[in-house]
Design a protein around this motif. Structure first.
Motif, short mmCIF file in Angstrom:
data_model
loop_
_atom_site.label_atom_id
_atom_site.label_comp_id
_atom_site.label_asym_id
_atom_site.label_seq_id
_atom_site.Cartn_x
_atom_site.Cartn_y
_atom_site.Cartn_z
N ARG A 1 51.30 42.02 34.72
CA ARG A 1 50.72 42.25 33.39
C ARG A 1 51.60 43.20 32.58
NH1 ARG A 1 45.16 43.58 35.90
NH2 ARG A 1 44.59 41.52 36.65
N ALA A 2 51.99 44.28 33.24
CA ALA A 2 52.76 45.31 32.54
C ALA A 2 54.13 44.78 32.09
CB ALA A 2 52.93 46.53 33.44
N THR B 1 49.51 42.23 40.52
CA THR B 1 48.98 41.68 39.26
C THR B 1 49.17 42.69 38.13
OG1 THR B 1 46.77 42.47 39.81
CG2 THR B 1 47.23 40.17 40.30
N GLN B 2 48.99 43.97 38.45
CA GLN B 2 49.19 45.00 37.42
C GLN B 2 50.64 45.01 36.95
OE1 GLN B 2 47.77 48.60 39.27
NE2 GLN B 2 45.63 47.99 39.05
N ARG B 3 51.56 44.87 37.91
CA ARG B 3 52.99 44.87 37.54
C ARG B 3 53.33 43.66 36.67
NH1 ARG B 3 54.20 46.76 42.65
NH2 ARG B 3 54.83 44.74 43.49
N TYR C 1 45.84 37.14 37.62
CA TYR C 1 44.63 37.31 38.43
C TYR C 1 44.88 36.84 39.86
CZ TYR C 1 42.40 37.31 33.79
OH TYR C 1 42.07 37.58 32.51
N THR D 1 46.86 35.63 27.99
CA THR D 1 45.79 36.64 28.07
C THR D 1 44.47 36.15 27.48
OG1 THR D 1 46.62 37.54 26.00
CG2 THR D 1 47.32 38.65 28.01
N GLU E 1 39.79 36.67 41.63
CA GLU E 1 39.52 37.17 40.27
C GLU E 1 39.45 36.02 39.27
OE1 GLU E 1 41.68 41.59 40.57
OE2 GLU E 1 42.79 39.86 39.80
N HIS F 1 46.60 43.46 44.06
CA HIS F 1 46.11 44.07 42.80
C HIS F 1 47.24 44.84 42.10
CE1 HIS F 1 41.97 42.87 43.26
NE2 HIS F 1 42.11 43.12 44.56
N LYS F 2 48.04 45.49 42.89
CA LYS F 2 49.17 46.22 42.29
C LYS F 2 50.18 45.23 41.69
CE LYS F 2 48.82 50.49 44.87
NZ LYS F 2 49.24 51.23 46.04
#
Lengths: 226, 386
Positions: free
Chosen positions: B235-236, B231-233, B243, B61, B247, B228-229
């Motif tokens: 990260r979570a 990448t969110q998953r 990215y 991160t 990005e 995008h979803k």
């Protein structure tokens, strides 16, 4: 009506900041159609100011100036421009030809300003150049012409759109005696006719004999018309 | 009257060339300097653009840009592979190692370690050798620029040309032998260091021992996945940064924009070019109008309106501007073409044409404006003055 120009009590004052100079002081003058009127007088007597007012490129402060019955002062600026473009031809002391245009193109400028198409204007310009004896020089640029030839081009330019008044400012002062005489002969022969008037400003006494009438000016007044 | 305007403009060749040269110079500076800047910036993320296969980059991160590698534990790779929507995830090593050259000097190199099995992350164009040869003992692939310049062997005679590294030659990376098995074409990097490709395990063996060695996890999304979803998953579920390619390029770009003096340095050049170009072109154009003021007076006396004269001046500015702009842009394109094999960074996207076109238009409008003011205020009675 055979009056081309009628000036009554024309007054024009220049404000230079420090002092006021009265260039025209209650000038009265009438110029008839078919007439060659010469304005003569010493430098600074108001001759150039008077022809500027007559030609509609300068507004008088007081008095009346009518061209062919029209009061230029009351005209809207667009109308005045159109009137000037159609009714007045100019011949200048320094010729004022556009150096990057050839003789025919220079002559066609007033027609183009009046909305005539370039090729039509050019044909007409060449015709008029023939009438001033420059038919073989229509492709020449001003720098390639003698002073007398340049002034003949300038005369052709003043005539090409058939104006009813031709204003000439010292047309012979930049020329030698012979060329000056030729130019005056040309103006008389080609430019002058019954529907047109010529006003010539000059202090060249050698050409006074070409005038129908001479208005003598001094200190903003017309002192004598003969 | 347009014809007369053009003839007036081009009639005085010296002044006409002066106006056009001023605008050419402005246009050149406004395209050439930003093109170098764009090329320079594009190099900062060239490694990302060269890697076409992965959709998503996973990293620590704290990573701020592509060269800011903060290693991860190898186990992170398996966590990423376990996230739904991931087609595959591969490890990538990226680090800077010293290569010992034949003449005994050292050269810093970007070493890229690719997944041993799939070799995902390989160079975009292979000029010599085969990618599979990386699996041979001590095999490495070297980029052509590095092979011919910084990693090249010394000339046989003093003052002679360096001998490019070729397939079969050897290098030392951290005292370990490396054999060149291929030559690749890659986009030059920001630091213009040679790029060396090898397998992930061999790259780790070359690198100094560290607890964490994994630089990035390259992820391919399953077909139809919303990136995008995904990448969110990632990260979570992993607590790592993820990215999309764009990005990550943006992250690198903005890091350089905010944390280096590069944009200011180039901005000053472009700004000065604009000011000097505007001054030269504006002054020359205004002088041209002043020189022709009597001619404009003659036209005005003969009945040409201010509107007609305004149009003539605008046309003159437009013609001079178009020619100057075209020449400036053309010279920039020529410059870029001439420098295409050099170390110089150069990128000429269409946006730069719009940028410089706008700049030259502003200069022309300014030059025309000051001339128009003069002509509109002109008294036609000037023509009667000798």
């Amino acid at each position: 009506m055979n009056i081309a120009v009628r000036c009554e009590n024309l007054t024009k004052t220049y404000d230079t900041g420090e002092q006021k100079v009265t260039a025209l002081n209650a000038v009265n003058l009438t110029i008839n159609l078919g007439e060659l009127m010469m304005l003569v007088g010493p430098s600074g007597c108001g001759k150039t100011t008077l022809i500027s007012v007559i030609a509609g490129i300068l507004d008088q402060d007081e008095g009346l100036c009518e061209l062919f019955g029209e009061n230029l002062l009351t005209m809207k600026s667009k109308e005045k421009l159109r009137f000037r473009a159609q009714q007045i031809g100019f011949v200048f002391q320094a010729f004022n030809l556009l150096p990057s245009l050839n003789a025919a193109e220079n002559v066609s400028v007033p027609l183009i300003i009046n909305g005539v198409k370039r090729d039509v204007a050019k044909r007409k310009a060449i015709e008029v150049l023939e009438s001033v004896g420059l038919e073989d020089r229509w492709k020449s640029f001003p720098a390639q012409l003698s002073g007398g030839q340049q002034q003949r081009v300038a005369i052709a330019r003043a005539l090409v759109h058939s104006p009813r008044l031709i204003v000439c400012d010292e047309p012979t002062s930049a020329l030698d005696h012979a060329s000056g005489h030729n130019v005056m002969n040309l103006l008389k022969e080609v430019a002058l006719h019954k529907d047109r008037a010529l006003v010539i400003v000059s202090h060249d006494a050698r050409i006074f004999s070409f005038a129908d009438r001479i208005a003598e000016m001094d200190d903003g007044h017309i002192v004598n018309v003969r | 009257m347009n014809y007369i305007a053009i003839k007036m403009l081009m009639g005085d060749t010296g002044k006409y060339i002066g106006i056009v040269m001023g605008l050419t110079f402005a246009s050149l500076i406004m395209t050439q300097q930003p093109a170098i800047f764009t090329g320079f910036i594009a190099r900062s993320y060239s490694f990302i653009t060269d890697l076409g296969l992965p959709d998503i980059w996973v990293m620590d991160t704290k990573v701020q840009y592509i060269d800011d590698v903060k290693p991860l534990q190898d186990t992170e790779l398996y966590r990423v592979r376990g996230i739904s929507g991931v087609e595959w995830a591969m490890p990538l090593y990226k680090g800077t190692l010293k290569a010992r050259l034949a003449d005994g000097t050292f050269q810093n190199c970007n070493v890229i370690g690719l997944d041993d099995t799939t070799l995902i992350g390989s160079p975009p164009v292979l000029l010599e050798g085969k990618l599979e040869d990386l699996r041979r003992s001590d095999g490495i692939i070297v980029d052509i620029d590095g092979a011919t310049e910084k990693l090249a062997k010394p000339a046989r005679v003093a003052g002679g040309k360096q001998i490019p590294l070729k397939v079969g030659d050897t290098l030392e990376l951290n005292d370990k032998r490396a054999i060149v098995v291929g030559i690749a074409k890659v986009t030059r990097t920001f630091q213009s260091q040679p790029v060396i490709y090898t397998t992930y395990s061999r790259a780790i063996s070359y690198a100094p021992p560290e607890r964490k060695q994994l630089s990035f996890v390259l992820v391919k999304a399953k077909q139809g996945q919303d990136l995008h979803k995904l990448t969110q998953r990632i990260r979570a579920n992993t607590g790592l940064a993820a990215y999309t390619r764009q990005e990550f390029m943006d992250l690198t770009f903005w890091y350089l924009m905010k944390n280096t003096g590069i944009p200011i340095n180039f901005g000053v050049s472009v700004g000065l070019g604009f000011i000097v170009g505007a001054a030269i072109a504006g002054q020359t154009f205004y002088n041209f109008t002043l020189d022709n003021i009597r001619q404009f007076g003659v036209l005005k006396a003969m009945g040409a309106s201010n509107w007609v004269l305004l149009r003539m001046i605008l046309l003159q500015a437009l013609v001079a501007g178009s020619i100057g702009y075209g020449m400036g842009v053309g010279l920039t394109a020529l410059f870029g073409f001439a420098m295409r094999h050099s170390i110089l960074a150069f990128k000429f996207p269409w946006q730069l044409l719009v940028f410089s076109g706008t700049g030259v238009s502003v200069i022309c409008m300014f030059a025309a404006f000051i001339s128009i003011i003069k002509v509109i205020r002109l008294e036609p009675a000037i023509v009667f003055k000798s």
